[in-house]
Each structure stands twice: as C-alpha cells, then as structure tokens.
Design a protein around this motif. Structure first.
Motif, PDB file in Angstrom:
ATOM      1  N   ILE A  73      56.247  91.399  17.584  1.00 30.54           N
ATOM      2  CA  ILE A  73      55.412  90.201  16.997  1.00 30.54           C
ATOM      3  C   ILE A  73      55.920  89.039  17.372  1.00 30.54           C
ATOM      4  O   ILE A  73      55.133  87.936  18.264  1.00 30.54           O
ATOM      5  CB  ILE A  73      55.668  90.154  15.459  1.00 30.54           C
ATOM      6  N   LEU A  74      57.303  88.662  17.537  1.00 31.51           N
ATOM      7  CA  LEU A  74      57.699  87.495  18.203  1.00 31.51           C
ATOM      8  C   LEU A  74      57.514  87.336  19.651  1.00 31.51           C
ATOM      9  O   LEU A  74      57.103  86.100  20.125  1.00 31.51           O
ATOM     10  CB  LEU A  74      59.277  87.372  17.723  1.00 31.51           C
ATOM     11  N   VAL A  75      57.635  88.176  20.370  1.00 31.96           N
ATOM     12  CA  VAL A  75      57.355  88.218  21.960  1.00 31.96           C
ATOM     13  C   VAL A  75      55.941  88.065  22.191  1.00 31.96           C
ATOM     14  O   VAL A  75      55.665  86.956  22.987  1.00 31.96           O
ATOM     15  CB  VAL A  75      57.808  89.609  22.325  1.00 31.96           C
ATOM     16  N   ILE A  76      55.091  88.553  21.357  1.00 35.40           N
ATOM     17  CA  ILE A  76      53.569  88.206  21.623  1.00 35.40           C
ATOM     18  C   ILE A  76      53.235  86.600  21.490  1.00 35.40           C
ATOM     19  O   ILE A  76      52.503  86.174  22.046  1.00 35.40           O
ATOM     20  CB  ILE A  76      52.762  89.207  20.607  1.00 35.40           C
ATOM     21  N   VAL A  77      53.875  86.407  20.141  1.00 37.43           N
ATOM     22  CA  VAL A  77      53.654  85.133  19.644  1.00 37.43           C
ATOM     23  C   VAL A  77      54.279  84.074  20.904  1.00 37.43           C
ATOM     24  O   VAL A  77      53.839  83.042  21.580  1.00 37.43           O
ATOM     25  CB  VAL A  77      54.142  84.399  18.535  1.00 37.43           C
ATOM     26  N   ALA A  78      55.665  84.511  21.428  1.00 37.20           N
ATOM     27  CA  ALA A  78      56.325  83.625  22.397  1.00 37.20           C
ATOM     28  C   ALA A  78      55.418  83.642  23.674  1.00 37.20           C
ATOM     29  O   ALA A  78      55.212  82.343  24.054  1.00 37.20           O
ATOM     30  CB  ALA A  78      57.523  84.603  22.728  1.00 37.20           C
ATOM     31  N   PHE A  79      54.833  84.515  24.300  1.00 38.23           N
ATOM     32  CA  PHE A  79      53.924  84.744  25.356  1.00 38.23           C
ATOM     33  C   PHE A  79      52.584  83.739  24.889  1.00 38.23           C
ATOM     34  O   PHE A  79      52.153  82.997  25.973  1.00 38.23           O
ATOM     35  CB  PHE A  79      53.458  85.872  25.809  1.00 38.23           C
ATOM     36  N   ALA A  80      52.109  83.763  23.967  1.00 36.90           N
ATOM     37  CA  ALA A  80      50.757  83.022  23.448  1.00 36.90           C
ATOM     38  C   ALA A  80      50.973  81.434  23.648  1.00 36.90           C
ATOM     39  O   ALA A  80      50.173  80.617  24.204  1.00 36.90           O
ATOM     40  CB  ALA A  80      50.402  83.228  22.147  1.00 36.90           C
ATOM     41  N   GLY A  81      52.379  81.214  23.150  1.00 38.13           N
ATOM     42  CA  GLY A  81      52.634  79.677  23.340  1.00 38.13           C
ATOM     43  C   GLY A  81      53.223  79.199  24.672  1.00 38.13           C
ATOM     44  O   GLY A  81      53.023  77.876  24.885  1.00 38.13           O
ATOM     45  N   ILE A  82      53.628  80.277  25.469  1.00 38.47           N
ATOM     46  CA  ILE A  82      54.155  79.871  26.852  1.00 38.47           C
ATOM     47  C   ILE A  82      52.969  79.714  27.858  1.00 38.47           C
ATOM     48  O   ILE A  82      52.799  78.734  28.638  1.00 38.47           O
ATOM     49  CB  ILE A  82      55.269  80.637  27.168  1.00 38.47           C
ATOM     50  N   PHE A  83      52.040  80.670  27.740  1.00 34.38           N
ATOM     51  CA  PHE A  83      51.129  80.914  28.774  1.00 34.38           C
ATOM     52  C   PHE A  83      49.747  79.837  28.305  1.00 34.38           C
ATOM     53  O   PHE A  83      48.947  79.695  29.211  1.00 34.38           O
ATOM     54  CB  PHE A  83      50.551  82.060  28.998  1.00 34.38           C
ATOM     55  N   ASN A  84      49.720  79.463  27.076  1.00 31.57           N
ATOM     56  CA  ASN A  84      48.844  78.398  26.629  1.00 31.57           C
ATOM     57  C   ASN A  84      49.594  77.399  25.767  1.00 31.57           C
ATOM     58  O   ASN A  84      49.594  77.204  24.578  1.00 31.57           O
ATOM     59  CB  ASN A  84      47.871  79.193  25.648  1.00 31.57           C
ATOM     60  N   PRO A  85      50.056  76.222  26.490  1.00 29.88           N
ATOM     61  CA  PRO A  85      50.828  75.291  26.090  1.00 29.88           C
ATOM     62  C   PRO A  85      49.834  74.639  25.009  1.00 29.88           C
ATOM     63  O   PRO A  85      48.960  74.246  25.204  1.00 29.88           O
ATOM     64  CB  PRO A  85      51.264  74.399  27.325  1.00 29.88           C
ATOM     65  N   LEU A  86      50.648  74.132  23.939  1.00 28.39           N
ATOM     66  CA  LEU A  86      50.152  73.501  22.836  1.00 28.39           C
ATOM     67  C   LEU A  86      49.979  72.054  22.975  1.00 28.39           C
ATOM     68  O   LEU A  86      49.155  71.418  22.145  1.00 28.39           O
ATOM     69  CB  LEU A  86      50.993  73.788  21.613  1.00 28.39           C
ATOM     70  N   GLY A  87      50.515  71.637  24.082  1.00 29.91           N
ATOM     71  CA  GLY A  87      50.396  70.051  24.317  1.00 29.91           C
ATOM     72  C   GLY A  87      51.462  69.517  25.463  1.00 29.91           C
ATOM     73  O   GLY A  87      51.781  70.527  26.338  1.00 29.91           O
ATOM     74  N   THR A  88      51.657  68.407  25.482  1.00 28.40           N
ATOM     75  CA  THR A  88      52.515  67.738  26.753  1.00 28.40           C
ATOM     76  C   THR A  88      53.693  67.202  26.077  1.00 28.40           C
ATOM     77  O   THR A  88      53.691  66.371  25.104  1.00 28.40           O
ATOM     78  CB  THR A  88      51.712  66.820  27.542  1.00 28.40           C
ATOM     79  N   PRO A  89      54.731  67.581  26.410  1.00 29.65           N
ATOM     80  CA  PRO A  89      56.247  67.124  25.956  1.00 29.65           C
ATOM     81  C   PRO A  89      56.107  65.702  26.098  1.00 29.65           C
ATOM     82  O   PRO A  89      55.699  65.206  27.135  1.00 29.65           O
ATOM     83  CB  PRO A  89      57.449  67.908  26.366  1.00 29.65           C
ATOM     84  N   VAL A  90      56.712  64.860  25.437  1.00 24.69           N
ATOM     85  CA  VAL A  90      56.953  63.419  25.583  1.00 24.69           C
ATOM     86  C   VAL A  90      58.297  63.161  25.514  1.00 24.69           C
ATOM     87  O   VAL A  90      59.347  64.142  25.594  1.00 24.69           O
ATOM     88  CB  VAL A  90      56.338  62.603  24.312  1.00 24.69           C
ATOM     89  N   ALA A  91      58.637  61.858  26.021  1.00 21.42           N
ATOM     90  CA  ALA A  91      60.314  61.565  25.991  1.00 21.42           C
ATOM     91  C   ALA A  91      60.964  62.107  25.007  1.00 21.42           C
ATOM     92  O   ALA A  91      60.695  61.973  23.689  1.00 21.42           O
ATOM     93  CB  ALA A  91      60.367  59.953  26.241  1.00 21.42           C
ATOM     94  N   PRO A  92      62.131  62.441  25.125  1.00 24.80           N
ATOM     95  CA  PRO A  92      63.156  62.918  24.095  1.00 24.80           C
ATOM     96  C   PRO A  92      63.415  61.839  22.948  1.00 24.80           C
ATOM     97  O   PRO A  92      63.447  60.636  23.308  1.00 24.80           O
ATOM     98  CB  PRO A  92      64.382  63.006  24.710  1.00 24.80           C
ATOM     99  N   ALA A  93      63.672  62.518  21.888  1.00 26.56           N
ATOM    100  CA  ALA A  93      63.948  61.770  20.514  1.00 26.56           C
ATOM    101  C   ALA A  93      65.279  61.427  20.337  1.00 26.56           C
ATOM    102  O   ALA A  93      65.599  60.595  19.414  1.00 26.56           O
ATOM    103  CB  ALA A  93      62.985  61.931  19.473  1.00 26.56           C
ATOM    104  N   VAL A  94      66.158  62.064  20.918  1.00 25.59           N
ATOM    105  CA  VAL A  94      67.466  61.939  20.994  1.00 25.59           C
ATOM    106  C   VAL A  94      67.940  61.705  22.260  1.00 25.59           C
ATOM    107  O   VAL A  94      67.505  61.773  23.444  1.00 25.59           O
ATOM    108  CB  VAL A  94      68.326  63.361  20.287  1.00 25.59           C
ATOM    109  N   ASP A  95      69.114  60.934  22.208  1.00 26.70           N
ATOM    110  CA  ASP A  95      70.048  60.578  23.440  1.00 26.70           C
ATOM    111  C   ASP A  95      70.533  61.825  24.375  1.00 26.70           C
ATOM    112  O   ASP A  95      70.382  61.581  25.567  1.00 26.70           O
ATOM    113  CB  ASP A  95      71.178  59.383  23.200  1.00 26.70           C
ATOM    114  N   HIS A  96      71.042  62.920  23.741  1.00 23.85           N
ATOM    115  CA  HIS A  96      71.588  63.835  24.594  1.00 23.85           C
ATOM    116  C   HIS A  96      70.908  65.213  23.799  1.00 23.85           C
ATOM    117  O   HIS A  96      71.564  65.707  23.096  1.00 23.85           O
ATOM    118  CB  HIS A  96      73.151  63.724  24.373  1.00 23.85           C
ATOM    119  N   PRO A  97      69.867  65.696  24.422  1.00 25.79           N
ATOM    120  CA  PRO A  97      69.318  66.780  23.692  1.00 25.79           C
ATOM    121  C   PRO A  97      70.183  68.110  24.055  1.00 25.79           C
ATOM    122  O   PRO A  97      70.133  69.008  23.095  1.00 25.79           O
ATOM    123  CB  PRO A  97      67.872  66.982  24.872  1.00 25.79           C
TER     124      PRO A  97
END
Length: 291
Positions: A160-184
């Motif tokens: 289940i988790l691997v299927i969800v993982a690939f769904a999230g990787i190959f169909n990105p949910l959005g575009t990451p923005v600048a980090p909210a913390v100084d040292h990720p």
C-alpha cells in the motif's frame, strides 16, 4: 545464497525477505507515517537535505544499532560496559513508556485515524477489544512473532505504502517553495532521531536475533550475514516510503501553513493524491499500529 564457511544452512532469500519485512514493520509505526510529510513541509525546495538528515537519524542509526548489537551477540555485551544494571534500568524505563504511552496510542490511532477516518460511526470500545485480540494472536508465540509479521502484516502494509509513494512521486502535488527552517538537514535529523527508533533496536534486538536462530541460522557467521541482509531490506523500504512522504510534504509547502498538525497534513496529502487512497491508507495505518 551460498553456505557460509562453517558449512551451515544455506541462507534463503525468502527468509531474508520475511525477516527484513518484519524488521521494517517494527520500525515503521503509525507515527512514522505522519512525521516525514511535516519534515518535507519544513524543508520545501531543499527537501534533499531534509531527506539526508532523516535517512541518517531515522533509518541508518536504528538499523546500524541493531546490527552492532547483533555482531556483539546481545544488548548485555554493550550495556555491560556502562554498568551491570544498565540493561535492566534501560529496559524497565522503555517498557514503562511502551505500556503506558506507546501501546494505548497505537490502539487509539489505529481506530480513530485508520478505521473511524473512513467509518465515523464505527464503535470505539468493541474495536479496542478486537485490536488487542488481533495483537495477541501475533505475539502469543514468541518464537514466531517476527515470522507472522513478515508473512502476513508487512507485505500488505509495504505494498500500500509503495503504491502511494509512487503515486506521489510521479504525479507531484505541487511545487516546493523556499525552506521554512534555516537548516533543513539538522531539522530533519532531529525529527528522525526523536522518533525513538534507536531505542527500538535495544528493545527488539533479542527478538530479532532469536527469530534468525529460529530460521535455522545458528552459527555466528550465518546470524551476522542474515542480520545485515535483513537490515538492507528494511533500509530500502524505509528509504522509499520516508522519502516519498517527505517529498509529498515538500510539494505542498506553499499550500499549507507550517503550524498545520501532522495528522491533518497527512490527511490533506492523501486527499490530494486521490480519494481512492483513503481506504488503503486507513488499512495501512491499522497495520502500522499493529506492528
């Protein structure tokens, strides 16, 4: 896999997979579903640094700890160097935390998030009873607990988790923005360490090693090889699932506030992946709690 130099039993790939899956499931509880997206939300566009920190503290250190304990024979050989009562004090403290915090929390999470999240009217108390009856079935036989987990619980959870993982990787949910913390990297490293999975290795090392012996790998060389192989299987599964969840959190970093709750963020991500994920993820939450 070939026999070791002592002429022992040949190491079977199926045994390594079953035990490796069980190792993975022991480290991967329901809480481990909800903290990687939050770390991804914090890391934003620098999610690779966040993943590196999480991998080091949340995956490598726990598995490395287990392997070191196995190579030394047992936990006593390590804690004994600190003091003769160190093991007893440490184990007693961990058992108190597990009994009064972790076990009730996993039951409540399994029911409230995994079952009532899809079936709001499901009765709580009968489900609590059912949860612990099922738990007892898996742990009643100490010699087969890891085998049962690796054969029945974990394959479905991992699938289940691997299927969800690939769904999230190959169909990105959005575009990451600048980090909210100084040292990720540091933020994710501390977040991964705070899961307490290093301590899981101390609690479960004896069970892991006993399970390997139970498979017929009785020489030191065989035990160590199987332990390392199982560690590799567990590492790969954790990296895939942690990494995908963290990436999905990073992809929605511009859409949700940093103050959003971890469980709320996970539910929001699941809904964005697709409503078809809700029931499978509910099952995954229950399985993760049971393990």
């Amino acid at each position: 896999m070939n026999n070791n130099s002592s002429g022992g039993k040949a190491i079977r790939g199926l045994d390594v997979l079953i035990l490796g899956f069980a190792f993975f499931a022991t480290y991967f509880g329901a809480g481990n579903l909800i903290f990687p997206p939050q770390l991804g939300l914090n890391s934003g566009s620098d999610f690779l640094s966040g993943l590196a920190g999480l991998t080091l503290s949340g995956i490598f250190l726990p598995i490395f700890t287990l392997i070191v304990i196995g190579l030394n024979g047992d936990v006593h050989s390590i804690t004994g160097r600190v003091g003769k009562n160190t093991y007893n004090v440490l184990l007693a403290a961990l058992m108190l935390v597990c009994t009064f915090v972790s076990i009730p929390r996993t039951c409540a999470t399994a029911i409230q998030l995994g079952i009532q999240g899809n079936l709001p009217s499901a009765p709580f108390i009968p489900l609590v009873i059912a949860y612990f009856v099922i738990s007892f079935f898996f742990v009643a036989d100490q010699n087969n607990v890891m085998d049962r987990m690796g054969k029945y619980l974990t394959p479905l959870l991992a699938l289940i988790l691997v299927i969800v993982a690939f769904a999230g990787i190959f169909n990105p949910l959005g575009t990451p923005v600048a980090p909210a913390v100084d040292h990720p990297f540091v933020n994710a490293f501390l977040g991964g360490y705070n899961t307490g999975d290093v301590l899981v290795s101390f609690i479960m090392a004896a069970v892991f090693i006993s399970s390997i012996y139970g498979k017929g790998y009785t020489t030191v060389g065989q035990r160590n090889k199987v332990l390392i192989y199982c560690g590799i299987v567990s590492f790969i599964l954790l990296l895939i699932i942690y990494g995908s969840l963290l990436y999905m959190g990073a992809c929605v970093s511009g859409d949700y506030p940093q103050t959003i709750g971890r469980a709320e963020l996970l539910v929001a991500i699941i809904q964005r992946v697709g409503t078809w994920v809700m029931i499978p993820m509910g099952i995954a939450v229950v399985l993760a709690c049971l393990t």
